[in-house]
Design a protein around this motif. Structure first.
Motif, PDB file in Angstrom:
ATOM      1  N   ILE A  21       0.902  -1.245   0.143  1.00  0.00           N
ATOM      2  CA  ILE A  21       0.262   0.045   0.062  1.00  0.00           C
ATOM      3  C   ILE A  21       0.883   1.269  -0.103  1.00  0.00           C
ATOM      4  O   ILE A  21       0.656   2.218  -0.745  1.00  0.00           O
ATOM      5  CB  ILE A  21      -1.046   0.001   1.300  1.00  0.00           C
ATOM      6  CG1 ILE A  21      -2.007  -1.148   1.005  1.00  0.00           C
ATOM      7  CG2 ILE A  21      -1.505   1.561   1.230  1.00  0.00           C
ATOM      8  CD1 ILE A  21      -2.918  -1.328   2.172  1.00  0.00           C
ATOM      9  N   ASP A  22       1.952   1.156   0.764  1.00  0.00           N
ATOM     10  CA  ASP A  22       2.925   2.294   0.892  1.00  0.00           C
ATOM     11  C   ASP A  22       3.417   2.504  -0.378  1.00  0.00           C
ATOM     12  O   ASP A  22       3.644   3.775  -0.846  1.00  0.00           O
ATOM     13  CB  ASP A  22       3.817   2.358   1.980  1.00  0.00           C
ATOM     14  CG  ASP A  22       4.849   3.229   2.170  1.00  0.00           C
ATOM     15  OD1 ASP A  22       4.420   4.539   2.528  1.00  0.00           O
ATOM     16  OD2 ASP A  22       5.947   3.372   2.111  1.00  0.00           O
ATOM     17  N   LEU A  23       3.830   1.498  -1.048  1.00  0.00           N
ATOM     18  CA  LEU A  23       4.614   1.614  -2.359  1.00  0.00           C
ATOM     19  C   LEU A  23       3.580   2.195  -3.566  1.00  0.00           C
ATOM     20  O   LEU A  23       4.105   2.998  -4.191  1.00  0.00           O
ATOM     21  CB  LEU A  23       5.302   0.235  -2.670  1.00  0.00           C
ATOM     22  CG  LEU A  23       6.372  -0.143  -1.874  1.00  0.00           C
ATOM     23  CD1 LEU A  23       7.001  -1.503  -2.330  1.00  0.00           C
ATOM     24  CD2 LEU A  23       7.834   0.845  -1.887  1.00  0.00           C
ATOM     25  N   MET A  28       1.492   6.531  -7.032  1.00  0.00           N
ATOM     26  CA  MET A  28       0.519   7.273  -7.290  1.00  0.00           C
ATOM     27  C   MET A  28       1.009   8.857  -7.285  1.00  0.00           C
ATOM     28  O   MET A  28       0.750   9.681  -8.059  1.00  0.00           O
ATOM     29  CB  MET A  28      -0.694   7.057  -6.339  1.00  0.00           C
ATOM     30  CG  MET A  28      -1.286   5.893  -6.896  1.00  0.00           C
ATOM     31  SD  MET A  28      -2.678   5.333  -5.579  1.00  0.00           S
ATOM     32  CE  MET A  28      -3.783   6.670  -6.030  1.00  0.00           C
ATOM     33  N   ILE A  29       1.808   9.167  -5.974  1.00  0.00           N
ATOM     34  CA  ILE A  29       2.083  10.580  -6.036  1.00  0.00           C
ATOM     35  C   ILE A  29       3.247  11.161  -6.937  1.00  0.00           C
ATOM     36  O   ILE A  29       3.024  12.015  -7.717  1.00  0.00           O
ATOM     37  CB  ILE A  29       2.869  10.611  -4.544  1.00  0.00           C
ATOM     38  CG1 ILE A  29       1.793  10.627  -3.580  1.00  0.00           C
ATOM     39  CG2 ILE A  29       3.420  12.088  -4.424  1.00  0.00           C
ATOM     40  CD1 ILE A  29       2.387  10.402  -1.897  1.00  0.00           C
ATOM     41  N   ALA A  30       3.986  10.060  -7.407  1.00  0.00           N
ATOM     42  CA  ALA A  30       4.935  10.240  -8.504  1.00  0.00           C
ATOM     43  C   ALA A  30       4.282  10.546  -9.643  1.00  0.00           C
ATOM     44  O   ALA A  30       4.594  11.318 -10.580  1.00  0.00           O
ATOM     45  CB  ALA A  30       5.895   9.093  -8.518  1.00  0.00           C
ATOM     46  N   ALA A  31       3.108   9.711 -10.176  1.00  0.00           N
ATOM     47  CA  ALA A  31       2.498   9.791 -11.438  1.00  0.00           C
ATOM     48  C   ALA A  31       1.766  10.880 -11.453  1.00  0.00           C
ATOM     49  O   ALA A  31       1.662  11.766 -12.416  1.00  0.00           O
ATOM     50  CB  ALA A  31       1.564   8.665 -11.392  1.00  0.00           C
ATOM     51  N   LEU A  39       4.760   7.144 -16.092  1.00  0.00           N
ATOM     52  CA  LEU A  39       6.172   7.098 -15.697  1.00  0.00           C
ATOM     53  C   LEU A  39       7.213   6.073 -16.433  1.00  0.00           C
ATOM     54  O   LEU A  39       6.849   4.968 -16.792  1.00  0.00           O
ATOM     55  CB  LEU A  39       6.126   6.594 -14.128  1.00  0.00           C
ATOM     56  CG  LEU A  39       5.374   7.563 -13.347  1.00  0.00           C
ATOM     57  CD1 LEU A  39       5.349   6.777 -11.820  1.00  0.00           C
ATOM     58  CD2 LEU A  39       6.110   8.769 -12.989  1.00  0.00           C
ATOM     59  N   THR A  40       8.480   6.482 -16.762  1.00  0.00           N
ATOM     60  CA  THR A  40       9.422   5.622 -17.149  1.00  0.00           C
ATOM     61  C   THR A  40       9.648   4.407 -16.286  1.00  0.00           C
ATOM     62  O   THR A  40       9.671   4.588 -15.130  1.00  0.00           O
ATOM     63  CB  THR A  40      10.491   6.283 -17.855  1.00  0.00           C
ATOM     64  OG1 THR A  40      11.176   6.600 -16.437  1.00  0.00           O
ATOM     65  CG2 THR A  40      10.143   7.578 -18.486  1.00  0.00           C
ATOM     66  N   PRO A  41      10.315   3.268 -16.868  1.00  0.00           N
ATOM     67  CA  PRO A  41      10.577   2.346 -16.032  1.00  0.00           C
ATOM     68  C   PRO A  41      11.686   2.839 -15.136  1.00  0.00           C
ATOM     69  O   PRO A  41      11.832   2.418 -13.903  1.00  0.00           O
ATOM     70  CB  PRO A  41      11.053   1.321 -16.940  1.00  0.00           C
ATOM     71  CG  PRO A  41      10.248   1.462 -18.283  1.00  0.00           C
ATOM     72  CD  PRO A  41      10.196   2.878 -18.280  1.00  0.00           C
TER      73      PRO A  41
END
Length: 62
Positions: A21-23, A28-31, A39-41
């Motif tokens: 859930i944390d990951l 989601m925040i990064a996206a 997002l790139t790999p």
């Protein structure tokens, strides 16, 4: 006869699920902050704090 599922004690936690859930939240925040559509790999690896090289269970490169 009816069987009712037992309730877990309030302190029982699934630690693997909590980490997942944390990951997921971090992704989601990064996206949401990304200017591109996906997002790139490499960015995903950076967010999840992993390197791109896969390793075998013994710890060496696969």
């Amino acid at each position: 006869m009816w069987h009712v599922a037992g309730h877990r004690h309030a302190t029982v936690q699934d630690h693997v699920a909590l980490v997942e859930i944390d990951l997921t939240g971090e992704l989601m925040i990064a996206a949401a902050a990304a200017s591109e559509d996906r997002l790139t790999p490499d960015r995903i690896d950076e967010v999840l704090d992993v390197d791109g090289e896969q390793r075998d269970p013994a710890g060496g490169p696969a």
